[in-house]
Scaffold this motif. Structure first.
Motif, PDB file in Angstrom:
ATOM      1  N   SER A  27     -47.513  -0.540 -40.699  1.00 31.56           N
ATOM      2  CA  SER A  27     -47.721  -1.216 -41.460  1.00 31.56           C
ATOM      3  C   SER A  27     -46.585   0.215 -43.190  1.00 31.56           C
ATOM      4  N   LYS A  28     -47.323   1.161 -42.878  1.00 32.32           N
ATOM      5  CA  LYS A  28     -47.189   2.807 -43.461  1.00 32.32           C
ATOM      6  C   LYS A  28     -45.502   2.674 -43.660  1.00 32.32           C
ATOM      7  N   ASN A  29     -44.422   2.440 -42.517  1.00 28.04           N
ATOM      8  CA  ASN A  29     -43.468   2.448 -42.905  1.00 28.04           C
ATOM      9  C   ASN A  29     -42.659   1.520 -43.593  1.00 28.04           C
ATOM     10  N   LEU A  30     -42.750   0.226 -43.189  1.00 20.55           N
ATOM     11  CA  LEU A  30     -42.649  -1.206 -44.320  1.00 20.55           C
ATOM     12  C   LEU A  30     -42.883  -0.499 -45.532  1.00 20.55           C
ATOM     13  N   GLN A 112     -51.838  -6.820 -39.924  1.00 22.25           N
ATOM     14  CA  GLN A 112     -52.498  -6.289 -39.963  1.00 22.25           C
ATOM     15  C   GLN A 112     -53.390  -6.815 -39.821  1.00 22.25           C
ATOM     16  N   SER A 113     -53.405  -8.681 -39.848  1.00 21.10           N
ATOM     17  CA  SER A 113     -54.218  -9.891 -39.403  1.00 21.10           C
ATOM     18  C   SER A 113     -53.955 -10.232 -37.709  1.00 21.10           C
ATOM     19  N   SER A 114     -53.108  -9.449 -36.640  1.00 21.42           N
ATOM     20  CA  SER A 114     -52.570 -10.136 -36.238  1.00 21.42           C
ATOM     21  C   SER A 114     -52.650  -8.577 -34.190  1.00 21.42           C
ATOM     22  N   LYS A 115     -52.732  -9.446 -33.382  1.00 17.96           N
ATOM     23  CA  LYS A 115     -53.374  -8.770 -32.435  1.00 17.96           C
ATOM     24  C   LYS A 115     -51.290  -8.023 -31.973  1.00 17.96           C
ATOM     25  N   LEU A 116     -51.896  -6.319 -32.839  1.00 19.30           N
ATOM     26  CA  LEU A 116     -50.284  -5.452 -31.499  1.00 19.30           C
ATOM     27  C   LEU A 116     -50.612  -5.135 -30.486  1.00 19.30           C
ATOM     28  N   LYS A 117     -49.444  -5.797 -29.886  1.00 17.54           N
ATOM     29  CA  LYS A 117     -49.071  -5.764 -28.438  1.00 17.54           C
ATOM     30  C   LYS A 117     -48.094  -5.174 -27.688  1.00 17.54           C
ATOM     31  N   GLU A 118     -48.546  -4.519 -26.192  1.00 18.82           N
ATOM     32  CA  GLU A 118     -47.253  -3.077 -26.189  1.00 18.82           C
ATOM     33  C   GLU A 118     -46.117  -4.039 -25.402  1.00 18.82           C
ATOM     34  N   MET A 119     -44.734  -3.516 -25.433  1.00 15.78           N
ATOM     35  CA  MET A 119     -43.782  -3.938 -23.646  1.00 15.78           C
ATOM     36  C   MET A 119     -43.782  -2.772 -22.894  1.00 15.78           C
TER      37      MET A 119
END
Length: 183
Positions: A27-30, A112-119
């Motif tokens: 979020s900070k980067n965006l 902020q409201s979604s689940k962040l997933k990893e790949m």
């Protein structure tokens, strides 16, 4: 037994903090990004196209494809034009998934409201289901940069776009986002 439960609780809390930290970093980067320029590879139904793009937030885009048709794609924030030597298509941007991808305020809210997933221990991504669009947005786990997206385009083709050679906040020519005329 108490030690195992405490260890599992610690791991769970640590993992949640890690994902929260990743969300904040993305979020900070965006937030700090006004525009990005990049090379891309776009795969649509197994066919690759390459080119260069510039995104100016919010919702402006200029892409030039490296092909013999001189294909360009331009968004001025409200309309999207795709032009080649032989074809000209104009769409309201609201009818395309790019409306969401090119809106950094929307992306930050969804992150902020979604689940962040990893790949593959390299990428972080979110899934967005909005306005009949199913979008996966990918970010670097290393530097939290936008790396690409996966969508179904307006013709229901699977479209995967991968970004490389990313540069942020460059001086850009605002005239790039003027819609080209039909030839």
């Amino acid at each position: 037994m108490k030690r195992i439960a405490a260890l599992l609780l610690y791991i769970f809390l640590f993992q949640n903090n890690l994902y929260a930290s990743n969300k904040e970093n993305i979020s900070k980067n965006l937030t700090e990004t006004n525009n990005i320029s990049f090379d891309f590879i776009q795969t649509i139904d197994g066919k690759d196209e390459k080119g260069e793009c510039i995104i100016q937030y919010p919702k402006k885009l200029f892409c030039k494809y490296n092909n013999k048709n001189n294909k360009i794609m331009v968004s001025n924030g409200s309309s999207l034009v795709i032009r080649t030597k032989t074809a000209y298509y104009r769409y309201p941007i609201k009818r395309t998934p790019l409306e969401l991808i090119l809106d950094k305020k929307f992306l930050i809210k969804k992150i902020q409201s979604s689940k962040l997933k990893e790949m593959n221990n390299k990428y972080l991504y979110i899934q967005i289901d909005e306005n009949n669009n199913n979008i996966n947005i990918f970010f670097s786990k290393k530097n939290y940069e936008l790396l690409g997206w996966q969508i179904l385009d307006i013709y229901q083709n699977l479209n995967i776009t991968f970004l490389s050679k990313i540069k942020k906040n460059q001086d850009i020519n605002k005239n790039l986002f003027k819609l080209p005329v039909q030839k």
